[in-house]
Design a protein around this motif. Structure first.
Motif, PDB file in Angstrom:
ATOM      1  N   MET A 189      -5.003  12.176  -3.022  1.00 28.83           N
ATOM      2  CA  MET A 189      -5.446  10.846  -2.622  1.00 28.83           C
ATOM      3  C   MET A 189      -4.248   9.973  -2.247  1.00 28.83           C
ATOM      4  O   MET A 189      -4.287   9.234  -1.264  1.00 28.83           O
ATOM      5  CB  MET A 189      -6.253  10.172  -3.730  1.00 28.83           C
ATOM      6  CG  MET A 189      -6.769   8.801  -3.332  1.00 28.83           C
ATOM      7  SD  MET A 189      -7.940   8.047  -4.470  1.00 28.83           S
ATOM      8  CE  MET A 189      -7.156   8.198  -6.036  1.00 28.83           C
ATOM      9  N   ALA A 190      -3.172  10.071  -3.013  1.00 24.84           N
ATOM     10  CA  ALA A 190      -1.967   9.296  -2.699  1.00 24.84           C
ATOM     11  C   ALA A 190      -1.424   9.693  -1.333  1.00 24.84           C
ATOM     12  O   ALA A 190      -1.037   8.831  -0.532  1.00 24.84           O
ATOM     13  CB  ALA A 190      -0.912   9.509  -3.780  1.00 24.84           C
ATOM     14  N   LEU A 191      -1.402  10.992  -1.054  1.00 25.17           N
ATOM     15  CA  LEU A 191      -0.925  11.442   0.250  1.00 25.17           C
ATOM     16  C   LEU A 191      -1.849  10.994   1.375  1.00 25.17           C
ATOM     17  O   LEU A 191      -1.383  10.632   2.465  1.00 25.17           O
ATOM     18  CB  LEU A 191      -0.778  12.965   0.268  1.00 25.17           C
ATOM     19  CG  LEU A 191       0.321  13.525  -0.638  1.00 25.17           C
ATOM     20  CD1 LEU A 191       0.325  15.044  -0.579  1.00 25.17           C
ATOM     21  CD2 LEU A 191       1.680  12.961  -0.289  1.00 25.17           C
ATOM     22  N   ALA A 192      -3.153  11.001   1.136  1.00 27.59           N
ATOM     23  CA  ALA A 192      -4.107  10.541   2.151  1.00 27.59           C
ATOM     24  C   ALA A 192      -3.929   9.054   2.433  1.00 27.59           C
ATOM     25  O   ALA A 192      -3.994   8.618   3.591  1.00 27.59           O
ATOM     26  CB  ALA A 192      -5.536  10.829   1.704  1.00 27.59           C
ATOM     27  N   ILE A 193      -3.680   8.262   1.394  1.00 27.15           N
ATOM     28  CA  ILE A 193      -3.439   6.824   1.578  1.00 27.15           C
ATOM     29  C   ILE A 193      -2.180   6.622   2.416  1.00 27.15           C
ATOM     30  O   ILE A 193      -2.158   5.811   3.345  1.00 27.15           O
ATOM     31  CB  ILE A 193      -3.314   6.109   0.216  1.00 27.15           C
ATOM     32  CG1 ILE A 193      -4.658   6.087  -0.497  1.00 27.15           C
ATOM     33  CG2 ILE A 193      -2.772   4.691   0.381  1.00 27.15           C
ATOM     34  CD1 ILE A 193      -4.575   5.643  -1.944  1.00 27.15           C
ATOM     35  N   TYR A 194      -1.140   7.367   2.092  1.00 26.84           N
ATOM     36  CA  TYR A 194       0.121   7.247   2.821  1.00 26.84           C
ATOM     37  C   TYR A 194      -0.059   7.632   4.287  1.00 26.84           C
ATOM     38  O   TYR A 194       0.408   6.932   5.185  1.00 26.84           O
ATOM     39  CB  TYR A 194       1.186   8.115   2.152  1.00 26.84           C
ATOM     40  CG  TYR A 194       2.551   7.922   2.738  1.00 26.84           C
ATOM     41  CD1 TYR A 194       3.326   6.814   2.412  1.00 26.84           C
ATOM     42  CD2 TYR A 194       3.078   8.841   3.636  1.00 26.84           C
ATOM     43  CE1 TYR A 194       4.582   6.630   2.946  1.00 26.84           C
ATOM     44  CE2 TYR A 194       4.332   8.663   4.185  1.00 26.84           C
ATOM     45  CZ  TYR A 194       5.076   7.554   3.834  1.00 26.84           C
ATOM     46  OH  TYR A 194       6.307   7.370   4.372  1.00 26.84           O
ATOM     47  N   SER A 254      -2.197   4.935   6.150  1.00 22.98           N
ATOM     48  CA  SER A 254      -1.452   3.705   6.423  1.00 22.98           C
ATOM     49  C   SER A 254      -0.401   3.922   7.508  1.00 22.98           C
ATOM     50  O   SER A 254      -0.195   3.054   8.356  1.00 22.98           O
ATOM     51  CB  SER A 254      -0.815   3.153   5.150  1.00 22.98           C
ATOM     52  OG  SER A 254       0.086   4.080   4.599  1.00 22.98           O
ATOM     53  N   SER A 255       0.242   5.093   7.514  1.00 27.29           N
ATOM     54  CA  SER A 255       1.224   5.338   8.572  1.00 27.29           C
ATOM     55  C   SER A 255       0.531   5.518   9.923  1.00 27.29           C
ATOM     56  O   SER A 255       1.067   5.089  10.950  1.00 27.29           O
ATOM     57  CB  SER A 255       2.091   6.547   8.244  1.00 27.29           C
ATOM     58  OG  SER A 255       1.341   7.727   8.233  1.00 27.29           O
ATOM     59  N   ASP A 256      -0.659   6.127   9.955  1.00 25.74           N
ATOM     60  CA  ASP A 256      -1.415   6.235  11.210  1.00 25.74           C
ATOM     61  C   ASP A 256      -1.800   4.865  11.738  1.00 25.74           C
ATOM     62  O   ASP A 256      -1.688   4.592  12.941  1.00 25.74           O
ATOM     63  CB  ASP A 256      -2.667   7.088  11.015  1.00 25.74           C
ATOM     64  CG  ASP A 256      -2.358   8.568  10.860  1.00 25.74           C
ATOM     65  OD1 ASP A 256      -1.206   8.961  11.165  1.00 25.74           O
ATOM     66  OD2 ASP A 256      -3.260   9.309  10.422  1.00 25.74           O
ATOM     67  N   ILE A 257      -2.238   3.982  10.855  1.00 28.33           N
ATOM     68  CA  ILE A 257      -2.616   2.629  11.261  1.00 28.33           C
ATOM     69  C   ILE A 257      -1.409   1.888  11.824  1.00 28.33           C
ATOM     70  O   ILE A 257      -1.498   1.193  12.843  1.00 28.33           O
ATOM     71  CB  ILE A 257      -3.245   1.853  10.081  1.00 28.33           C
ATOM     72  CG1 ILE A 257      -4.617   2.446   9.758  1.00 28.33           C
ATOM     73  CG2 ILE A 257      -3.351   0.368  10.386  1.00 28.33           C
ATOM     74  CD1 ILE A 257      -5.217   1.931   8.472  1.00 28.33           C
ATOM     75  N   LEU A 258      -0.254   2.043  11.185  1.00 22.91           N
ATOM     76  CA  LEU A 258       0.964   1.394  11.673  1.00 22.91           C
ATOM     77  C   LEU A 258       1.371   1.939  13.039  1.00 22.91           C
ATOM     78  O   LEU A 258       1.762   1.174  13.922  1.00 22.91           O
ATOM     79  CB  LEU A 258       2.099   1.575  10.677  1.00 22.91           C
ATOM     80  CG  LEU A 258       2.003   0.720   9.426  1.00 22.91           C
ATOM     81  CD1 LEU A 258       3.063   1.130   8.422  1.00 22.91           C
ATOM     82  CD2 LEU A 258       2.145  -0.747   9.779  1.00 22.91           C
ATOM     83  N   ALA A 308       1.774   9.021  -6.287  1.00 18.07           N
ATOM     84  CA  ALA A 308       2.233  10.404  -6.140  1.00 18.07           C
ATOM     85  C   ALA A 308       3.280  10.738  -7.203  1.00 18.07           C
ATOM     86  O   ALA A 308       3.252  11.838  -7.785  1.00 18.07           O
ATOM     87  CB  ALA A 308       2.802  10.622  -4.742  1.00 18.07           C
ATOM     88  N   SER A 309       4.171   9.819  -7.477  1.00 18.73           N
ATOM     89  CA  SER A 309       5.179  10.033  -8.508  1.00 18.73           C
ATOM     90  C   SER A 309       4.542  10.179  -9.884  1.00 18.73           C
ATOM     91  O   SER A 309       4.933  11.039 -10.684  1.00 18.73           O
ATOM     92  CB  SER A 309       6.161   8.862  -8.503  1.00 18.73           C
ATOM     93  OG  SER A 309       7.051   8.962  -9.570  1.00 18.73           O
ATOM     94  N   HIS A 310       3.541   9.350 -10.160  1.00 18.58           N
ATOM     95  CA  HIS A 310       2.835   9.412 -11.438  1.00 18.58           C
ATOM     96  C   HIS A 310       2.099  10.746 -11.572  1.00 18.58           C
ATOM     97  O   HIS A 310       2.095  11.352 -12.646  1.00 18.58           O
ATOM     98  CB  HIS A 310       1.866   8.238 -11.554  1.00 18.58           C
ATOM     99  CG  HIS A 310       1.167   8.181 -12.873  1.00 18.58           C
ATOM    100  ND1 HIS A 310      -0.097   8.685 -13.042  1.00 18.58           N
ATOM    101  CD2 HIS A 310       1.562   7.704 -14.078  1.00 18.58           C
ATOM    102  CE1 HIS A 310      -0.463   8.511 -14.297  1.00 18.58           C
ATOM    103  NE2 HIS A 310       0.526   7.925 -14.948  1.00 18.58           N
ATOM    104  N   ILE A 345       0.833  -1.210   0.000  1.00 15.65           N
ATOM    105  CA  ILE A 345       0.000   0.000   0.000  1.00 15.65           C
ATOM    106  C   ILE A 345       0.865   1.256   0.000  1.00 15.65           C
ATOM    107  O   ILE A 345       0.552   2.243  -0.672  1.00 15.65           O
ATOM    108  CB  ILE A 345      -0.998  -0.005   1.178  1.00 15.65           C
ATOM    109  CG1 ILE A 345      -2.011   1.135   1.041  1.00 15.65           C
ATOM    110  CG2 ILE A 345      -0.298   0.120   2.516  1.00 15.65           C
ATOM    111  CD1 ILE A 345      -3.118   0.826   0.108  1.00 15.65           C
ATOM    112  N   VAL A 346       1.991   1.215   0.685  1.00 15.90           N
ATOM    113  CA  VAL A 346       2.897   2.363   0.707  1.00 15.90           C
ATOM    114  C   VAL A 346       3.583   2.513  -0.645  1.00 15.90           C
ATOM    115  O   VAL A 346       3.724   3.621  -1.159  1.00 15.90           O
ATOM    116  CB  VAL A 346       3.926   2.224   1.857  1.00 15.90           C
ATOM    117  CG1 VAL A 346       4.955   3.337   1.812  1.00 15.90           C
ATOM    118  CG2 VAL A 346       3.213   2.203   3.197  1.00 15.90           C
ATOM    119  N   ARG A 347       4.003   1.398  -1.243  1.00 20.80           N
ATOM    120  CA  ARG A 347       4.607   1.461  -2.581  1.00 20.80           C
ATOM    121  C   ARG A 347       3.616   1.991  -3.601  1.00 20.80           C
ATOM    122  O   ARG A 347       3.966   2.773  -4.482  1.00 20.80           O
ATOM    123  CB  ARG A 347       5.109   0.083  -3.000  1.00 20.80           C
ATOM    124  CG  ARG A 347       6.415  -0.287  -2.380  1.00 20.80           C
ATOM    125  CD  ARG A 347       7.078  -1.439  -3.123  1.00 20.80           C
ATOM    126  NE  ARG A 347       6.209  -2.589  -3.271  1.00 20.80           N
ATOM    127  CZ  ARG A 347       6.332  -3.724  -2.610  1.00 20.80           C
ATOM    128  NH1 ARG A 347       7.312  -3.861  -1.740  1.00 20.80           N
ATOM    129  NH2 ARG A 347       5.522  -4.725  -2.807  1.00 20.80           N
TER     130      ARG A 347
END
Length: 129
Positions: free
Chosen positions: A109-114, A117-121, A15-17, A7-9
């Motif tokens: 959206m990419a930043l929100a996903i990141y 996922s970091s909050d969950i971790l 974000a890169s795209h 999910i992080v990848r």
């Protein structure tokens, strides 16, 4: 450690795209008055992501069977279809502005996903913000 999570990848590749897409949009807008310039766009991230899930098969093209990170880091621009102006230019400023807003939303959206996922971790490790 976090780079190994799919999910992080995916968020990183998205974000890169989005950044690469903004670059193409900027190039199109910069050449809006150039006679004969053909507007270009990158394939959608979803198309790259779907094509990037290949296994270790032999590649016949550069992006064939590439991972998501490889596919997003080296997208190939394609010419867009549209009506050409009398000087042969196919850039539509209105269309490019709409695409720029869509790409901005994709990046957010990419930043929100990141972030999610970091909050969950962090929570799962017992660490609050």
């Amino acid at each position: 450690m976090f780079e190994k999570l799919e999910i992080v990848r995916m968020a990183q590749a998205m974000a890169s795209h989005a950044g690469a897409q903004q670059g193409e949009i900027a190039r199109n807008i910069a050449n809006a008055d150039t006679p004969g310039f053909k507007a270009q766009a990158l394939p959608d991230f979803a198309d790259l992501y779907d094509s990037g899930s290949g296994s270790g098969m032999r590649r016949t093209r550069a992006l064939h069977g590439a991972s998501v990170a490889e596919a997003a880091s080296a997208p190939v621009a394609r010419q867009t279809t549209g009506a050409a102006s009398p000087n042969g230019n196919t850039v539509s400023l209105e269309g490019e502005m709409v695409r720029a807003v869509e790409v901005r939303q994709q990046h957010e959206m990419a930043l929100a996903i990141y972030r999610s996922s970091s909050d969950i971790l962090r929570i799962s490790l017992g660490r609050q913000r």
